[in-house]
Design a protein around this motif. Structure first.
Motif, PDB file in Angstrom:
ATOM      1  N   ASN A  10      29.287   8.395  29.695  1.00 11.68           N
ATOM      2  CA  ASN A  10      28.460   9.384  28.998  1.00 11.68           C
ATOM      3  C   ASN A  10      27.989   8.750  27.692  1.00 11.68           C
ATOM      4  O   ASN A  10      28.763   8.632  26.743  1.00 11.68           O
ATOM      5  N   LYS A  12      25.874   9.929  25.610  1.00 11.49           N
ATOM      6  CA  LYS A  12      25.526  10.932  24.585  1.00 11.49           C
ATOM      7  C   LYS A  12      24.151  10.594  23.982  1.00 11.49           C
ATOM      8  O   LYS A  12      23.293  10.105  24.699  1.00 11.49           O
ATOM      9  N   HIS A  98      29.688  20.024  28.836  1.00  7.20           N
ATOM     10  CA  HIS A  98      30.389  19.108  27.921  1.00  7.20           C
ATOM     11  C   HIS A  98      30.768  19.870  26.653  1.00  7.20           C
ATOM     12  O   HIS A  98      30.023  20.725  26.183  1.00  7.20           O
ATOM     13  N   GLU A 100      30.637  19.124  23.657  1.00  5.89           N
ATOM     14  CA  GLU A 100      29.651  19.054  22.559  1.00  5.89           C
ATOM     15  C   GLU A 100      28.529  20.062  22.790  1.00  5.89           C
ATOM     16  O   GLU A 100      27.966  20.609  21.834  1.00  5.89           O
ATOM     17  N   GLU A 170      38.594  17.424  29.961  1.00  5.02           N
ATOM     18  CA  GLU A 170      38.445  16.708  28.690  1.00  5.02           C
ATOM     19  C   GLU A 170      39.021  17.555  27.559  1.00  5.02           C
ATOM     20  O   GLU A 170      38.337  18.444  27.040  1.00  5.02           O
ATOM     21  N   ALA A 174      40.786  15.253  22.120  1.00  2.00           N
ATOM     22  CA  ALA A 174      40.912  13.827  22.473  1.00  2.00           C
ATOM     23  C   ALA A 174      39.553  13.137  22.561  1.00  2.00           C
ATOM     24  O   ALA A 174      39.480  11.921  22.723  1.00  2.00           O
ATOM     25  N   ILE A 175      38.462  13.913  22.427  1.00  2.38           N
ATOM     26  CA  ILE A 175      37.133  13.318  22.599  1.00  2.38           C
ATOM     27  C   ILE A 175      36.685  12.643  21.311  1.00  2.38           C
ATOM     28  O   ILE A 175      36.566  13.296  20.267  1.00  2.38           O
ATOM     29  N   GLY A 176      36.471  11.343  21.398  1.00  2.00           N
ATOM     30  CA  GLY A 176      35.948  10.579  20.263  1.00  2.00           C
ATOM     31  C   GLY A 176      36.915  10.468  19.101  1.00  2.00           C
ATOM     32  O   GLY A 176      36.521  10.070  18.001  1.00  2.00           O
ATOM     33  N   GLY A 214      38.831  12.789  30.685  1.00  2.00           N
ATOM     34  CA  GLY A 214      37.988  12.273  29.606  1.00  2.00           C
ATOM     35  C   GLY A 214      38.627  12.541  28.266  1.00  2.00           C
ATOM     36  O   GLY A 214      39.194  13.622  28.036  1.00  2.00           O
ATOM     37  N   GLY A 215      38.528  11.579  27.361  1.00  2.00           N
ATOM     38  CA  GLY A 215      39.086  11.740  26.013  1.00  2.00           C
ATOM     39  C   GLY A 215      39.666  10.413  25.566  1.00  2.00           C
ATOM     40  O   GLY A 215      40.808  10.093  25.887  1.00  2.00           O
ATOM     41  N   SER A 216      38.811   9.615  24.875  1.00  2.37           N
ATOM     42  CA  SER A 216      39.242   8.320  24.337  1.00  2.37           C
ATOM     43  C   SER A 216      39.809   7.377  25.402  1.00  2.37           C
ATOM     44  O   SER A 216      40.791   6.671  25.150  1.00  2.37           O
ATOM     45  N   VAL A 217      39.189   7.373  26.586  1.00  2.00           N
ATOM     46  CA  VAL A 217      39.582   6.381  27.604  1.00  2.00           C
ATOM     47  C   VAL A 217      39.050   5.021  27.168  1.00  2.00           C
ATOM     48  O   VAL A 217      37.914   4.901  26.702  1.00  2.00           O
ATOM     49  N   LEU A 235      35.756  10.058  32.639  1.00  2.00           N
ATOM     50  CA  LEU A 235      34.466  10.236  31.961  1.00  2.00           C
ATOM     51  C   LEU A 235      34.652   9.569  30.595  1.00  2.00           C
ATOM     52  O   LEU A 235      35.525   9.959  29.820  1.00  2.00           O
ATOM     53  N   VAL A 236      33.840   8.551  30.355  1.00  2.00           N
ATOM     54  CA  VAL A 236      34.069   7.683  29.200  1.00  2.00           C
ATOM     55  C   VAL A 236      32.907   7.809  28.230  1.00  2.00           C
ATOM     56  O   VAL A 236      31.751   7.602  28.608  1.00  2.00           O
ATOM     57  N   GLY A 237      33.187   8.158  26.986  1.00  2.00           N
ATOM     58  CA  GLY A 237      32.147   8.247  25.968  1.00  2.00           C
ATOM     59  C   GLY A 237      32.029   6.942  25.204  1.00  2.00           C
ATOM     60  O   GLY A 237      31.384   5.989  25.647  1.00  2.00           O
ATOM     61  N   GLY A 238      32.681   6.871  24.046  1.00  3.95           N
ATOM     62  CA  GLY A 238      32.556   5.726  23.136  1.00  3.95           C
ATOM     63  C   GLY A 238      32.670   4.365  23.807  1.00  3.95           C
ATOM     64  O   GLY A 238      31.834   3.474  23.586  1.00  3.95           O
TER      65      GLY A 238
END
Ligand code: PEP
Length: 255
Positions: A10, A12, A98, A100, A170, A174-176, A214-217, A235-238
């Motif tokens: 993701n 973003k 999501h 956000e 998620e 834990a997200i970001g 998802g959450g800081s993976v 689900l991977v953000g950063g």
């Protein structure tokens, strides 16, 4: 038997068209065992079409997703993007719900349910995000919150369509943030989510549905999380913004 894993990026509100294409080209140089893992990229809307054209030539197995859609089919909704428009880019998925979107754009389960129906009407698959915030976790109501989000978001979605949906648990805290749920806690919540899917649908649906965490993976914690019975991918953000980091996460499945 464990379900086939899905690792989803993701992005973003990151990467313009040029940056998106650089990432895709770098990823196309790498070896990915698609028999073991599905890989999905959710770029901003503006990059969907150019990535779609590029991956047809270079990465035909890569899945492409929007990060959101609007629930109306068309009309006077300035700034919004419909499921049909997303489908016309070549994308086959959309992320919905999501945290956000819930937090900054005030989307609730009713709106998310309408969006799920709109996506399904235009044959888009869905990654449905659910998760508790830190206050809910500390008040010990995380399970109720997560299962209630799940039930309300899936209202009136019947057995014929549930196979088009992937769930992403998620935890919002834990997200970001660099904090990750312990693999035991995440697995425990995934098992409860699977139990609720069994109640809402049936055993086969529950066994087959993918539930991502998802959450800081990141490369450092992927192994621990993915070895758990009910965790079917991430689900991977950063960490998905950097092609080397993202590839390290996918490479867990090359072993
Ligand atoms: C996300 O945006 O869905 C996410 C999990 O972000 P991060 O990996 O940065 O925590």
């Amino acid at each position: 038997m464990k379900r086939k894993a899905l690792i989803a990026a993701n992005w973003k509100m990151n990467k313009d068209i040029n940056e998106s294409l650089i990432f895709i080209n770098r990823l196309s140089d790498k070896e990915i065992d698609y028999n073991k893992v599905d890989v999905l990229i959710a770029p901003p809307f503006t990059s969907l079409y150019c990535i779609s054209c590029e991956i047809k030539k270079k990465l035909p197995n890569l899945l492409l997703s929007a990060q959101n859609i609007y629930f109306e089919k068309e009309g006077a909704f300035t700034g919004e993007i419909s499921a049909k428009m997303v489908g016309s880019t070549g994308a086959t998925f959309t992320i919905l719900g999501h945290s956000e979107r819930r937090q900054y754009f005030k989307e609730d389960d009713e709106i998310i349910n309408k969006k799920i129906k709109a996506a399904l009407d235009f044959n888009l698959n869905i990654i449905l995000c659910i998760g508790e915030n830190i206050f809910e976790r500390e008040a010990d109501v995380a399970t109720e919150v997560v299962l209630s989000q799940l039930g309300r978001s899936l209202k009136d979605i019947n057995n014929d369509f549930i196979n088009n949906i992937v769930i992403a648990y998620e935890p919002v805290w834990a997200i970001g943030t660099g904090k990750t749920a312990s693999s035991e806690d995440a697995n425990d919540m995934h098992s409860k989510i699977r139990g609720k899917i069994k109640d809402l649908y049936n055993y086969d649906v529950a066994e087959n549905i993918k539930i991502l965490y998802g959450g800081s993976v990141k490369p450092e914690n992927i192994k621990e999380l993915m070895n758990k019975e009910h965790i079917d991918g991430a689900l991977v953000g950063g960490a998905s913004l950097d092609v080397e980091k993202f590839y390290k996460i996918i490479s867990f499945y090359n072993q």
